[in-house]
Enzyme design. Structure first.
Site, short mmCIF file in Angstrom:
data_model
loop_
_atom_site.label_atom_id
_atom_site.label_comp_id
_atom_site.label_asym_id
_atom_site.label_seq_id
_atom_site.Cartn_x
_atom_site.Cartn_y
_atom_site.Cartn_z
N ASN A 114 4.52 -66.63 8.77
CA ASN A 114 4.99 -66.10 7.48
C ASN A 114 4.23 -66.71 6.30
O ASN A 114 3.81 -66.00 5.39
CB ASN A 114 6.49 -66.33 7.33
CG ASN A 114 7.28 -65.66 8.45
OD1 ASN A 114 6.72 -64.85 9.19
ND2 ASN A 114 8.54 -66.00 8.58
N HIS A 160 -4.86 -32.05 -27.78
CA HIS A 160 -4.32 -30.85 -27.12
C HIS A 160 -5.45 -29.97 -26.58
O HIS A 160 -5.28 -28.76 -26.43
CB HIS A 160 -3.46 -30.02 -28.08
CG HIS A 160 -2.46 -30.82 -28.84
ND1 HIS A 160 -1.19 -31.05 -28.40
CD2 HIS A 160 -2.56 -31.49 -30.03
CE1 HIS A 160 -0.53 -31.80 -29.27
NE2 HIS A 160 -1.34 -32.09 -30.26
N SER A 281 -21.96 -23.93 -3.36
CA SER A 281 -20.94 -23.15 -2.68
C SER A 281 -21.58 -22.51 -1.46
O SER A 281 -22.74 -22.11 -1.50
CB SER A 281 -20.39 -22.07 -3.61
OG SER A 281 -19.80 -21.04 -2.85
N LYS A 287 -23.28 -21.45 -7.77
CA LYS A 287 -22.34 -22.53 -8.06
C LYS A 287 -22.95 -23.91 -7.97
O LYS A 287 -23.80 -24.20 -7.14
CB LYS A 287 -21.16 -22.50 -7.06
CG LYS A 287 -20.21 -21.36 -7.27
CD LYS A 287 -19.47 -21.38 -8.61
CE LYS A 287 -18.41 -22.46 -8.66
NZ LYS A 287 -17.26 -22.14 -7.79
N ASN A 289 -20.90 -27.45 -8.12
CA ASN A 289 -19.54 -27.96 -8.27
C ASN A 289 -19.52 -29.48 -8.46
O ASN A 289 -20.25 -30.21 -7.80
CB ASN A 289 -18.72 -27.59 -7.03
CG ASN A 289 -18.58 -26.09 -6.86
OD1 ASN A 289 -18.54 -25.36 -7.85
ND2 ASN A 289 -18.55 -25.63 -5.62
N GLN A 326 4.61 -56.20 6.78
CA GLN A 326 3.29 -55.97 7.40
C GLN A 326 2.64 -54.69 6.84
O GLN A 326 1.42 -54.52 6.92
CB GLN A 326 3.46 -55.87 8.92
CG GLN A 326 2.18 -55.62 9.68
CD GLN A 326 2.32 -55.91 11.17
OE1 GLN A 326 2.37 -57.07 11.55
NE2 GLN A 326 2.43 -54.89 11.97
N1 ARG Z 1 1.31 -59.53 11.16
C1 ARG Z 1 2.37 -60.07 10.38
C2 ARG Z 1 2.37 -59.48 8.97
O1 ARG Z 1 1.39 -58.92 8.61
C3 ARG Z 1 2.24 -61.55 10.30
C4 ARG Z 1 3.50 -62.26 10.06
C5 ARG Z 1 4.40 -62.13 11.24
N2 ARG Z 1 5.57 -62.95 11.09
C6 ARG Z 1 6.60 -62.77 11.86
N3 ARG Z 1 7.62 -63.53 11.65
N4 ARG Z 1 6.64 -61.91 12.83
O2 ARG Z 1 3.30 -59.57 8.23
#
Ligand code: ARG
Length: 463
Positions: A114, A160, A281, A287, A289, A326
């Site tokens: 994390n 406008h 085109s 054309k 484009n 993710q």
């Molecule tokens: N691949 C995960 C993401 O992009 C990494 C973190 C995963 N953490 C977890 N507790 N499963 O968020």
């Protein structure tokens, strides 16, 4: 090359993941882009563990050496990046263990994926923002070059999409330059919040190992460390802000594209786009484009979509990390790639377009773009503006009826409508005077625009 990569969380499990779920869960196909950043952060973490007494000097050297080897191996053979892994973090850890055995299993001490993913993502984004800034600068340079190539060209200004008042072509170019200037500032501001280190927050509560987070931050070039571990692992504001800042770049490019698409029509005929950025085109031989510009306009929507997707993904998440997060990577990766290619193509379009100066001058001269000038002329003769506006309006009506421009009207007719009008009105109504009088800061007088152009050049050269 496909190898059997063990999961990082096997102990509590007796069953294997379902194959479809494993594919669903896997992010290595895209988060492989964080590979080098994650290795770099892992090396700094190893140093943190050495400081905390978890790794000896010799172990640290072996771990960091092996981590560097991974980068080398991947550089030598791209197939080394085995896309079967769950994510970039599990890939690195399993390959490290392959190289240094059980010692590799110590690296995850005091760390969770994390805080690891948040760290790698920030580290990676920091570098990418630098690249993006360079692209914005190139597009700005192209705007300046286009302004300088046609330094004397005049353009009808619109509100406008109706002819309003004449402006310098360079003034129009500099308007877009200013938008991109704000984008550069905005990205620099986003960068400040990107460049904070979450590592050391571990899963959510912080770590019990005595890791010197400030030292790790210094090693990785972060400006500081996050102050709250729960927030650190669940914060993706920086990603939302980044895609938001990309969205504004795309708003600016899309408006630029729209203006140029209109100016390139036969009806307007103000500019000619280069063959290099146009298509023909398959059916209509005549054309040409403006596909490059249309794609820029179209891709803006795609980047806004990523912004909305990120906001929606984050809005209901309880603290702290959730796998929903993710989804942040593909949004950011594609927003970045799309914005960069659009900046690049916009610069090519600008560097290759030509302005039909005779045509833009004619358009800036006809269509009563000097009506405001007539009202201002009367104001300078002491007439209150609201009255002057009404008088000028009546003169425009008379001119339309006679099928003439204001400066083609007989003086007798003009002074019959307003006795404040004299012979000097014709000078006031000329295109030159109309432009020259706009000499306040930010105005479109040729002198002001030349100054603004020079100042913009100097700002760019001073980078
Ligand atoms: N691949 C995960 C993401 O992009 C990494 C973190 C995963 N953490 C977890 N507790 N499963 O968020």
């Amino acid at each position: 090359m496909t190898r059997d990569t063990p999961t990082l969380w096997g102990g509590r499990f007796t069953g294997k993941p379902d194959e479809a779920f494993a594919r669903f869960n896997r992010s290595f196909g895209f988060d492989v882009r964080l590979f080098e950043a994650d290795v770099e952060a892992s090396i700094a973490h190893a140093h943190g563990l050495r400081g905390a007494g978890v790794l000896t000097e010799e172990e640290t050297a072996r771990v960091t050496g092996a981590l560097r080897t991974l980068v080398q191996l991947a550089a030598e053979d791209p197939k080394y990046l085995d896309l079967e892994s769950e994510d970039v973090h599990s890939f690195i850890e399993s390959r490290l263990i392959e190289l240094v055995g059980d010692l590799g299993k110590k690296l995850h001490t005091g760390r969770s994926r994390n805080d690891q993913v948040a760290t790698a993502f920030r580290l990676w984004l920091r570098e990418e923002i630098d690249g993006l800034q360079t692209d914005v600068r190139s597009t700005q340079t192209a705007l300046l070059a286009a302004a300088e190539r046609y330094a004397k060209a005049v353009l009808p200004g619109y509100t406008h999409l109706q002819r309003a008042q004449p402006v310098m072509w360079a003034h129009w170019c500099l308007a877009y330059f200013e938008m991109l200037e704000r984008d550069v500032e905005r990205m620099a501001d986003v960068s400040k919040r990107v460049n904070i280190l979450p590592l050391g927050s571990a899963a959510l509560a912080g770590t019990s190992f005595n890791i010197d987070r400030e030292a790790v931050a210094r090693e990785l070039g972060f400006d500081g460390v996050t102050r709250n571990s729960l927030d650190a692992v669940s914060d993706r504001d920086f990603a939302v802000e980044f895609v938001g800042a990309c969205s504004l770049i795309m708003v600016h490019l899309s408006r630029l594209a729209e203006d140029l698409i209109i100016y390139a029509t036969t009806e307007f005929g103000f500019i000619q786009l280069s063959d290099a950025v146009s298509t023909g085109s398959s059916l209509m031989p005549q054309k040409k484009n403006p596909d490059a510009l249309e794609l820029i306009r179209g891709k803006a929507g795609r980047v806004f979509g990523h912004h909305a997707a990120l906001l929606a993904a984050m809005k209901g998440l309880p603290l702290a990390y959730n796998k929903d997060m993710q989804e942040d990577k593909e949004a950011v990766f594609d927003a970045l790639d799309t914005t960069r290619i659009c900046l690049e193509v916009a610069a090519i379009v600008l560097n290759n377009l030509s302005v039909n100066e005779a045509r833009t001058r004619e358009a800036a001269t006809n269509g009563y773009l000097n009506a405001t000038e007539l009202a201002d002329y009367l104001v300078k003769k002491g007439v209150p503006f609201r009255t002057a506006h009404d008088t000028a309006g009546r003169i425009v009506l008379a001119a339309i009826e006679m099928g003439r421009e204001l400066h083609e009207m007989p003086l007798a007719k003009l002074s019959a409508i307003s006795q404040d009008i004299g012979q000097d009105v014709f000078d006031a109504l000329s295109l030159e005077t109309t432009l020259n009088t706009k000499g306040q800061a930010g105005g479109t007088s040729p002198a002001r625009v030349a100054e603004a152009l020079k100042a913009a050049r100097e700002r760019m050269d001073g980078q």
